[in-house]
Design an enzyme around this catalytic site. Structure first.
Site, PDB file in Angstrom:
ATOM      1  N   VAL A   1      29.983  18.040  33.230  1.00 56.77           N
ATOM      2  CA  VAL A   1      31.312  18.926  32.957  1.00 56.77           C
ATOM      3  C   VAL A   1      30.885  20.240  33.416  1.00 56.77           C
ATOM      4  O   VAL A   1      30.086  20.705  33.459  1.00 56.77           O
ATOM      5  CB  VAL A   1      31.390  18.998  31.626  1.00 56.77           C
ATOM      6  CG1 VAL A   1      32.764  20.022  31.235  1.00 56.77           C
ATOM      7  CG2 VAL A   1      31.941  17.741  30.721  1.00 56.77           C
TER       8      VAL A   1
ATOM      9  N   ASP B   1      33.495   8.219  18.331  1.00 59.55           N
ATOM     10  CA  ASP B   1      32.063   8.956  18.767  1.00 59.55           C
ATOM     11  C   ASP B   1      32.054  10.240  18.229  1.00 59.55           C
ATOM     12  O   ASP B   1      31.887  11.267  19.029  1.00 59.55           O
ATOM     13  CB  ASP B   1      32.168   8.956  20.171  1.00 59.55           C
ATOM     14  CG  ASP B   1      30.608   9.349  20.838  1.00 59.55           C
ATOM     15  OD1 ASP B   1      29.670   9.091  19.857  1.00 59.55           O
ATOM     16  OD2 ASP B   1      30.574   9.725  21.907  1.00 59.55           O
TER      17      ASP B   1
ATOM     18  N   GLY C   1      27.515  20.822  30.998  1.00 61.53           N
ATOM     19  CA  GLY C   1      26.514  19.641  30.145  1.00 61.53           C
ATOM     20  C   GLY C   1      26.782  18.620  30.913  1.00 61.53           C
ATOM     21  O   GLY C   1      27.507  18.468  31.905  1.00 61.53           O
TER      22      GLY C   1
ATOM     23  N   GLY D   1      26.698  13.857  30.246  1.00 66.57           N
ATOM     24  CA  GLY D   1      26.818  12.815  29.248  1.00 66.57           C
ATOM     25  C   GLY D   1      26.749  11.454  29.921  1.00 66.57           C
ATOM     26  O   GLY D   1      26.552  11.364  31.091  1.00 66.57           O
ATOM     27  N   GLY D   2      27.172  10.463  29.322  1.00 65.32           N
ATOM     28  CA  GLY D   2      27.172   9.078  29.688  1.00 65.32           C
ATOM     29  C   GLY D   2      28.012   8.823  30.875  1.00 65.32           C
ATOM     30  O   GLY D   2      27.818   8.119  31.787  1.00 65.32           O
ATOM     31  N   PHE D   3      29.204   9.570  30.897  1.00 62.75           N
ATOM     32  CA  PHE D   3      30.282   9.228  31.938  1.00 62.75           C
ATOM     33  C   PHE D   3      30.140  10.144  33.147  1.00 62.75           C
ATOM     34  O   PHE D   3      30.730  10.107  34.239  1.00 62.75           O
ATOM     35  CB  PHE D   3      31.622   9.474  31.279  1.00 62.75           C
ATOM     36  CG  PHE D   3      31.885   8.457  30.150  1.00 62.75           C
ATOM     37  CD1 PHE D   3      31.914   7.178  30.493  1.00 62.75           C
ATOM     38  CD2 PHE D   3      32.054   9.111  28.792  1.00 62.75           C
ATOM     39  CE1 PHE D   3      32.100   6.220  29.331  1.00 62.75           C
ATOM     40  CE2 PHE D   3      32.222   8.064  27.709  1.00 62.75           C
ATOM     41  CZ  PHE D   3      32.256   6.568  27.934  1.00 62.75           C
ATOM     42  N   GLY D   4      29.350  11.410  33.174  1.00 62.08           N
ATOM     43  CA  GLY D   4      29.245  12.234  34.279  1.00 62.08           C
ATOM     44  C   GLY D   4      28.947  13.505  33.498  1.00 62.08           C
ATOM     45  O   GLY D   4      28.090  13.612  32.707  1.00 62.08           O
TER      46      GLY D   4
END
Length: 723
Positions: A394, A520, A387, A389-392
């Site tokens: 996985v 979050d 997956g 997300g906003g940070f990078g």
């Protein structure tokens, strides 16, 4: 060579050294060339071809004069970006309507000058900026923003919201102030061609010309598409030729090169419309029920610095080309060297920063070699991607590990590798913040950290792999993307997951040495192990609160996901345990109903909480239970969880249950709270100040009292009642 702005030099000490070296070299190289013409020497020393402004990021100190930016009305900085109007994801709708904001250079620039012969000369300029016009999927776009050159720093006049973009308050040509603007308009007015166009405005909101973006190849540029992300934002280039009196505007999706064809191509004589010195920047506005976020991520501006009167004739024209040629070659060499040393300096600085910060952590997490992690993920193969997300992103990986107590026996361990890919300095802060929090936590309902890795700018966190992925994959994606029926969760599994998440949240709120606010909580951050037990994960936005008192909170800015953000959080920008409890309540409703927190369930509802509250008021609460579990759930248990979800999402924080009460209700150790049939009205500010005394009480820090009077941890209590 472009003159670098003072703030940039102050922030990069190595750059100052290179600039000094360049000046020394240039003065030596040009000495022979100017020796024969001493009368030109002073003119050459005074000459400075351009003025250069560079803002790769923005911060709060810029408004105090440190970087020379003037903020007006609703304009702020957030997350390293300029926000000209409020963020449409994080505050209530009534605070988004009829807003204006502008950001201008604090000091005026010289646009034109008259020489000794009375001839007027315009300064040429070019600018580029990375813009983002965000709107949520249910909002109407509006109104737009503008790149503006204004005659004063007065800011948006009263009544300049709506279609006026903060520039003026009349459709007629302004008499109080003059401006030239390039508008990026997302709402159609009576004088506009459509709701997606670029226009040239000279002292008036009637653009001449106004160019619909649909008419410019490739014809698919949309200024404010639904649910815009940074990756879907745009880069804008504006070029003004002061000699030919012409302006060009180019637009391309962010990350692409400047296109060959301009979207706007028009004659313009700036000196006929603006004073000699003026202010450059941006302005934006929203209207009534038409709103969007207007953000600038970065900005560069290059402006010709016009020379003064020239009374020495043409003597300098013979010497100057030779001097400039020498300077250009030297500048190119030093620029290349500066780029190389900057990269090395930044990498070394980050390595030292990370090493020092990680050494200070209790029980320092294990460091893995980059080659080991790369091999474990098959060089970060896309097929192993779990997956993003906003940070990078996985990735799933497999590490070889020695069995404790032996020297040769080795086993394969599955891990999840979180790769930070955002390309800015905040990436390192995000990495350290997550390690700082998660490394301290030890609980069976929290995803454990295995280790970390850093090499050549690559930041990696290694977590224990959760075989059944995230909760949202089973709640939503299984029905949105047809899969096998057994991927949908049964009732008992859902109840157990809610138990597990509550236990994990109680631990970080009350049982850990220091209070941790997750900030979050949502289905995609709840991981499921091999037994479908819930684990609280992704502490990238979490913060540790080390000073416990009745007003414990963090006020570093609103974080989280729209639909899970408590109303007082968006108003005060202060996160507390009660804001986490609100998000937990939304999550409980998602698990029971199988519906997303923010969606169109009915033409009258946008939020899941409103839909469930209406069902409660009309006496049909159990109709909200997911159809996939109808017939297998217990009515009392379903009512218990739905009413608990409503109690946790009470708009007023002081009326929400504490985390200890939540755990007891789920464990069936106490009665349900009294939930009114009508959804309470949000009251702000609350009586007695922004946080009442009972708002976020720090009682029961390490344990929970159960009905029999014994004191046990939340995890043990929930484990004993698992169904």
């Amino acid at each position: 060579m472009p003159a670098t702005s003072a703030p940039l030099v102050r922030e990069q000490p190595w750059l100052a050294c290179f600039c000094m070296a360049l000046a020394l070299f240039c003065s030596t190289a040009s000495e022979a060339a100017v020796r024969s013409c001493s009368c030109c020497e002073e003119e050459i020393k005074k000459r400075d071809d351009i003025v250069y402004y560079s803002f790769p990021t923005f911060n709060n100190s810029m408004g105090m004069g440190g970087a020379g930016l003037a903020f007006q009305k609703d304009a702020i900085t957030s997350g390293g970006n300029l926000q000209l109007t409020p963020d449409s994801r994080s505050i209530t709708e009534d605070l988004l309507n009829n807003r204006t904001g502008s950001v201008l250079l604090m000091s005026p620039v010289t646009l034109w000058r008259v020489d000794s012969q009375g001839v007027r000369h315009d300064a040429s300029f070019n600018t580029s900026f990375h813009m983002n016009m965000y709107r949520v999927n249910t909002s109407i776009s509006g109104e737009g923003f503008a790149f503006v050159i204004a005659s004063s720093l007065d800011g948006p006049p009263p009544g300049s919201h709506g279609g006026f973009l903060g520039l003026t308050n009349t459709t007629f040509k302004s008499t109080s102030s003059s401006f030239v603007a390039i508008e990026f308009d997302t709402t159609k007015q009576s004088y506009d061609p459509d709701d997606n166009h670029v226009g040239l405005n000279i002292g008036s909101m009637v653009s001449d010309p106004a160019v619909p973006l649909s008419s410019v190849p490739p014809g698919n540029l949309t200024l404010a598409p639904v649910n815009t992300k940074v990756d879907n934002s745009h880069t804008v280039w504006i070029v003004y030729n002061g000699v030919g009196h012409h302006i060009w505007v180019y637009i391309a999706p962010w990350g692409q090169e400047q296109p060959e064809r301009a979207v706007l191509d028009a004659p313009l004589n700036i000196s006929s419309h603006l004073p000699q010195r003026a202010y450059i920047g941006f302005s934006a506005s929203t209207g009534q029920d038409t709103y969007e976020l207007h953000a600038i991520h970065s900005w560069n501006l290059t402006l010709d610095k016009l020379p003064g009167d020239d009374r020495h004739g043409g003597q300098w024209k013979v010497i100057l080309p030779a001097v400039l040629g020498t300077v250009s070659v030297t500048a190119a060499m030093i620029a290349a060297a500066a780029f190389y040393f900057q990269s090395r300096y930044k990498a070394l600085k980050m390595e030292l920063k990370l090493s020092e910060a990680l050494r200070r952590l209790p029980g320092t997490p294990r460091e893995f070699k980059y080659a080991t992690v790369r091999k474990a993920t098959n060089n970060f193969d896309q097929a192993r991607k779990l997956g993003a997300g906003g940070f990078g992103a996985v990735y799933r990986g497999t590490l070889r590990s020695t069995v404790p107590g032996t020297t040769k026996s080795r086993v394969d361990i599955d891990v999840a590798v979180k790769k930070f890919t955002r390309n800015d300095d905040r990436c390192y802060d995000d990495f350290l913040a997550e390690v700082h929090v998660i490394n301290r936590l030890r609980h069976r309902n929290i995803v454990p950290l295995v280790g970390w890795c850093y090499q050549k700018g690559e930041l990696l966190l290694i977590y224990e792999y959760m075989p059944n992925g995230s909760l949202d994959q089973h709640l939503f994606r299984a029905r949105e993307t047809p899969q096998q029926p057994d991927t949908l969760l049964g009732w008992n599994t859902r109840y157990n997951i809610i138990m597990d998440v509550a236990a994990g949240l109680h631990y970080v709120h009350h049982e850990h040495e220091h209070m941790v606010l997750h900030r979050d909580i949502k289905a995609s951050n709840i991981m499921l192990d091999s037994s479908f037990r819930g684990r609280l994960g992704d502490f990238g936005l979490a913060r540790i609160i080390t000073c416990l008192n009745k007003n414990s909170y963090t006020d570093i800015g609103v974080a989280g996901t729209w639909g899970f953000i408590a109303p007082e959080y968006s108003m005060s920008r202060k996160a507390t345990r009660k804001t986490d409890i609100y998000a937990l309540g939304v999550l409980i409703l998602e698990v029971v109903t199988g519906k997303r927190a923010l969606n169109g369930y009915h033409e009258s509802f946008q939020l899941l909480t409103d839909w469930v509250w209406t069902a409660h008021r009309e006496g049909r609460l159990l109709e909200a239970v997911d159809d996939e579990v109808v017939g297998e759930f217990d009515d009392d248990d379903a009512s218990r969880l739905l009413l608990l979800g409503l109690a946790c999402t009470n708009p007023n924080p002081s009326d929400r249950p504490s985390m200890a009460e939540v755990v007891q209700i789920i464990a069936k150790s106490t009665s349900l709270p009294d939930v009114p049939l009508e959804k309470p009205t949000f009251v702000w500010p609350p009586e007695g100040g922004w946080i009442p005394l009972e708002f976020d009480e720090p009682t029961m820090i390490t344990s929970t009292q159960w009905e029999d009077g014994s004191s046990v941890s939340s995890g043990d209590a929930l484990g004993a009642t698992t169904t």
